[in-house]
Design a protein around this motif. Structure first.
Motif, mmCIF file in Angstrom:
data_model
loop_
_atom_site.group_PDB
_atom_site.id
_atom_site.type_symbol
_atom_site.label_atom_id
_atom_site.label_comp_id
_atom_site.label_asym_id
_atom_site.label_seq_id
_atom_site.Cartn_x
_atom_site.Cartn_y
_atom_site.Cartn_z
ATOM 1 N N ASN A 1 -5.522 16.432 -6.847
ATOM 2 C CA ASN A 1 -5.263 15.115 -7.430
ATOM 3 C C ASN A 1 -6.503 14.742 -8.239
ATOM 4 O OD1 ASN A 1 -3.249 15.336 -5.330
ATOM 5 N ND2 ASN A 1 -4.774 14.480 -3.929
ATOM 6 N N HIS B 1 -4.382 11.272 -10.750
ATOM 7 C CA HIS B 1 -4.796 10.428 -9.623
ATOM 8 C C HIS B 1 -5.316 9.097 -10.168
ATOM 9 C CE1 HIS B 1 -5.785 9.669 -5.538
ATOM 10 N NE2 HIS B 1 -7.092 9.845 -5.631
ATOM 11 N N LYS C 1 -0.361 10.843 -8.004
ATOM 12 C CA LYS C 1 -0.680 10.242 -6.713
ATOM 13 C C LYS C 1 -1.657 9.096 -6.955
ATOM 14 C CE LYS C 1 -3.423 10.974 -2.553
ATOM 15 N NZ LYS C 1 -4.200 11.914 -1.734
ATOM 16 N N GLU D 1 3.287 12.240 2.125
ATOM 17 C CA GLU D 1 1.930 12.710 2.389
ATOM 18 C C GLU D 1 1.380 12.056 3.650
ATOM 19 O OE1 GLU D 1 -2.134 12.750 -0.235
ATOM 20 O OE2 GLU D 1 -1.029 10.857 -0.120
#
Length: 489
Positions: A32, A62, A109, A163
């Protein structure tokens, strides 16, 4: 079952270094990468992306609050729409730098305080998910298990993965313990590994304020900025492997890796053919290597070679035994392997229209139910797939496509169904196929396409070649009816 190990990386800024990215990229499956909001800069992004590609690590954006001083760990009050635009700008920045490597950005993410807010605040979660979908519906979303962001991703039609954190404490509401609070961080690698082992056995995550809670996990995060990050990444895959899980990236797509002659295994097939085995596990990287080797052999034209037949993990080479033999051909193919060039976007890109109307998609409802999606989300998941032709088989023009998103994968039916028409778009496990003839099948039918895979050109009997890429496009009934030839074979 496969499970992914990810880490937050690329969080340095100029001469200031954060973490040991080089070591972490040798341990994780997915990275990420900070996009210039809470951390990073163009050169850090480029170098991290480049190193990730060299190690075969899939990369994701990210994004976080534009707050380098606070490392994105402070909530900055903003309307949800503004948050969506901030996220979009950061994803776009990483995608632009990724083109220079080149490597593909597979997922998104959220970072730090933004991720924690989106976990609990549905409007913020929807703003992030909708921004990702608007940029590219093929991007996946990696979200904290059991949160609003996970829910928003699925509602928006994104392929969404759950996650858990190996090194973070949990509260009974499923949220992470705020940093700075007791129990927020687990610094001991062995302690984190034991907790992960118990979670994988039971599906229950210990919390600081009550009984363990049920969570789902397709990816395990180890933060890359702590002093024990490398030890944590080394230790925590062991419980997953011990529970029979493969540590593999969740994200389909090609990481460019060179093919070496030493990686080839040669298996004689009768007296006139040689099977060249490149691996055992189907992946886009391996398929690309097969195609590259096939092209290298065609360009070199070794003496006696009559035909090559590429498949997902191997290449069959037929030859005239009066001209050459297995040993000579093996030497020639090893020489070809040393000259192969692997390209991420090798092969022609075909756009295949699909109509998902109920009478054309008899298994759509069952697939949606089996995967826990709405029918609309299942359609969007199918459209988001990154498909590549791996081989032909079973019937004329049957092109087996890899790349069905994991969230959409269902097994074959226990018994085949007769009379499936030409043009049926079907899935089974990680593969997709467009039928060319009326015949029985045990695959699940999601829609129908008017595309004719069998051509009238004797020099090119099939529309696709092995190594080609396929992108599905949704069409309405009127477009389907005007294009589908009922009298086709």
């Amino acid at each position: 079952m496969k499970i992914d190990l990810n880490s937050d990386l690329g969080e340095s800024f100029g001469p200031w270094q954060m973490g040991d990215d080089a070591a972490m990229l040798q341990l994780v499956n997915s990275a990420n990468i900070a996009c210039g909001g809470h951390a990073s800069d163009p050169e850090t992004m480029f170098q991290t992306l480049k190193t990730a590609a060299e190690h075969g690590v899939h990369v994701g954006a990210h994004p976080g609050y534009n707050d380098r001083q606070g490392f994105g760990r402070r909530v900055i009050p903003m309307p949800p729409a503004e948050i969506g635009r901030m996220v979009a700008a950061q994803i776009g920045a990483l995608q632009a730098i990724a083109r220079l490597v080149p490597v593909k950005v597979h997922y998104v993410k959220a970072h730090g305080a933004l991720a924690n807010l989106a976990a609990a605040d549905k409007p913020v979660a929807l703003a992030i998910a909708q921004a990702v979908h608007a940029i590219d519906p093929g991007l996946a979303l990696l979200a904290i298990s059991g949160t609003c962001l996970e829910e928003a991703g699925r509602e928006t039609g994104l392929t969404t993965y759950s996650e858990i954190f190996a090194d973070r404490g949990y509260q009974s509401n499923g949220q992470l313990v705020p940093r700075g609070s007791d129990g927020a961080m687990i610094h001991d690698a062995a302690e984190a590994a034991n907790r992960l082992l118990n979670f994988l056995k039971t599906g229950l995550m210990p919390v600081v304020d009550g009984d363990p809670i049920p969570l789902k996990a397709q990816s395990i995060c180890v933060h890359g900025d702590g002093p024990s990050a490398v030890a944590m990444a080394q230790e925590n895959p062991r419980p997953a492997r011990g529970r029979g899980r493969q540590l593999r990236s969740l994200y389909g797509g090609l990481i460019m890796q060179p093919l070496t002659p030493e990686a080839l295994t040669f298996i004689p097939v009768a007296d006139h053919a040689l099977m060249v085995q490149l691996g055992t596990e189907v992946s886009e990287t391996l398929s690309a290597q097969v195609v590259a080797l096939d092209k290298a052999i065609a360009a070199a034209s070794p003496e006696g070679v009559q035909e090559t037949v590429p498949a997902f993990v191997n290449l069959l080479v037929e030859f005239d035994p009066l001209v050459t033999d297995h040993a000579a051909l093996e030497t020639a193919i090893r020489a070809c392997a040393s000259r192969t060039e692997i390209a991420e976007n090798a092969g022609t890109l075909h756009e295949v229209p699909v109509c998902y109307d109920t009478d054309l998609a008899p298994d759509l409802a069952a697939v949606a139910k089996a995967t826990g999606m709405s029918e609309e989300a299942a359609i969007n998941a199918h459209l988001s797939g990154d498909y590549r032709v791996g081989m032909f088989g079973f019937a004329p023009g049957y092109a087996y496509l890899s790349g069905v998103p994991e969230a959409l994968q269902v097994p074959r039916k226990t018994a085949p169904v007769r009379g499936i028409p030409r043009g049926a778009v079907m899935i089974a496990g990680p593969q997709c196929l467009v039928t060319t003839l009326k015949m029985p099948t045990g695959w699940s039918i999601l829609g129908r396409s008017p595309t004719e895979v069998l051509t009238q050109d004797p020099s090119r009997p099939f529309l696709f070649d092995v190594g080609d890429r396929v992108r599905f496009r949704r069409i309405d009934r009127a477009e389907f009816d005007s294009s589908y030839r009922q009298d086709a074979t």
